[in-house]
Design a protein around this motif. Structure first.
Motif, PDB file in Angstrom:
ATOM      1  N   LYS A   4      44.670  31.914  48.697  1.00 55.01           N
ATOM      2  CA  LYS A   4      45.962  31.274  48.474  1.00 55.01           C
ATOM      3  C   LYS A   4      47.010  32.119  49.189  1.00 55.01           C
ATOM      4  O   LYS A   4      47.034  33.340  49.056  1.00 55.01           O
ATOM      5  N   SER A   5      47.848  31.492  49.947  1.00 55.22           N
ATOM      6  CA  SER A   5      48.842  32.224  50.724  1.00 55.22           C
ATOM      7  C   SER A   5      49.786  33.035  49.837  1.00 55.22           C
ATOM      8  O   SER A   5      50.281  34.085  50.251  1.00 55.22           O
ATOM      9  N   SER A   6      49.993  32.589  48.619  1.00 51.79           N
ATOM     10  CA  SER A   6      50.903  33.310  47.718  1.00 51.79           C
ATOM     11  C   SER A   6      50.328  34.648  47.250  1.00 51.79           C
ATOM     12  O   SER A   6      51.056  35.496  46.744  1.00 51.79           O
ATOM     13  N   ASP A   7      49.010  34.864  47.420  1.00 56.12           N
ATOM     14  CA  ASP A   7      48.367  36.102  46.982  1.00 56.12           C
ATOM     15  C   ASP A   7      48.182  37.125  48.100  1.00 56.12           C
ATOM     16  O   ASP A   7      47.800  38.264  47.839  1.00 56.12           O
ATOM     17  N   SER A  61      50.121  40.518  47.782  1.00 47.28           N
ATOM     18  CA  SER A  61      49.605  41.297  46.647  1.00 47.28           C
ATOM     19  C   SER A  61      48.271  41.949  46.980  1.00 47.28           C
ATOM     20  O   SER A  61      48.037  43.111  46.636  1.00 47.28           O
ATOM     21  N   LEU A  63      44.977  37.876  40.146  1.00 48.42           N
ATOM     22  CA  LEU A  63      45.206  37.046  41.329  1.00 48.42           C
ATOM     23  C   LEU A  63      44.283  35.841  41.277  1.00 48.42           C
ATOM     24  O   LEU A  63      43.301  35.828  40.531  1.00 48.42           O
ATOM     25  N   SER A  64      44.589  34.850  42.069  1.00 46.93           N
ATOM     26  CA  SER A  64      43.766  33.640  42.125  1.00 46.93           C
ATOM     27  C   SER A  64      42.472  33.915  42.873  1.00 46.93           C
ATOM     28  O   SER A  64      42.464  34.660  43.864  1.00 46.93           O
ATOM     29  N   ASP A 108      44.908  31.749  58.253  1.00 42.83           N
ATOM     30  CA  ASP A 108      45.755  30.785  57.550  1.00 42.83           C
ATOM     31  C   ASP A 108      45.051  29.445  57.351  1.00 42.83           C
ATOM     32  O   ASP A 108      45.685  28.446  57.055  1.00 42.83           O
TER      33      ASP A 108
END
Length: 86
Positions: free
Chosen positions: A71-74, A77, A57-58, A22
């Motif tokens: 990126k934590s949002s990826d 996925s 994805l980023s 993280d």
């Protein structure tokens, strides 16, 4: 799209290593952990970024003073994509 076609074994292992962190991980730490040169790690990061963007994805967040992270949002996925390709 099969990740093992685009990503070599070490790229997949690097991605998995970064996946559960993280915070940023230093390039030197990756280099030491995977017994590879910094240059090889940067090359692998480039290949990982190609794979990520091809899967909409980023790319990895790369800061030369801090290291690299996702990126934590990826994260979810990426976990799903890796699980599908096994």
């Amino acid at each position: 799209m099969a990740y093992n076609y685009l990503l070599g074994k070490r790229c997949v292992e690097i991605l998995k290593y970064i996946l559960y962190l993280d915070s940023y991980v230093k390039i030197n730490e990756l280099s030491s952990h995977f017994n590879a040169s910094r240059r090889s790690i940067y090359y692998d990061i480039s290949k990982i970024n190609e794979w990520l963007t091809s899967n909409t994805l980023s790319p990895l967040l790369l800061d030369r003073s801090k290291g690299v992270m996702l990126k934590s949002s990826d994260v979810l996925s990426i976990q799903n994509l890796l699980a599908l390709d096994q």
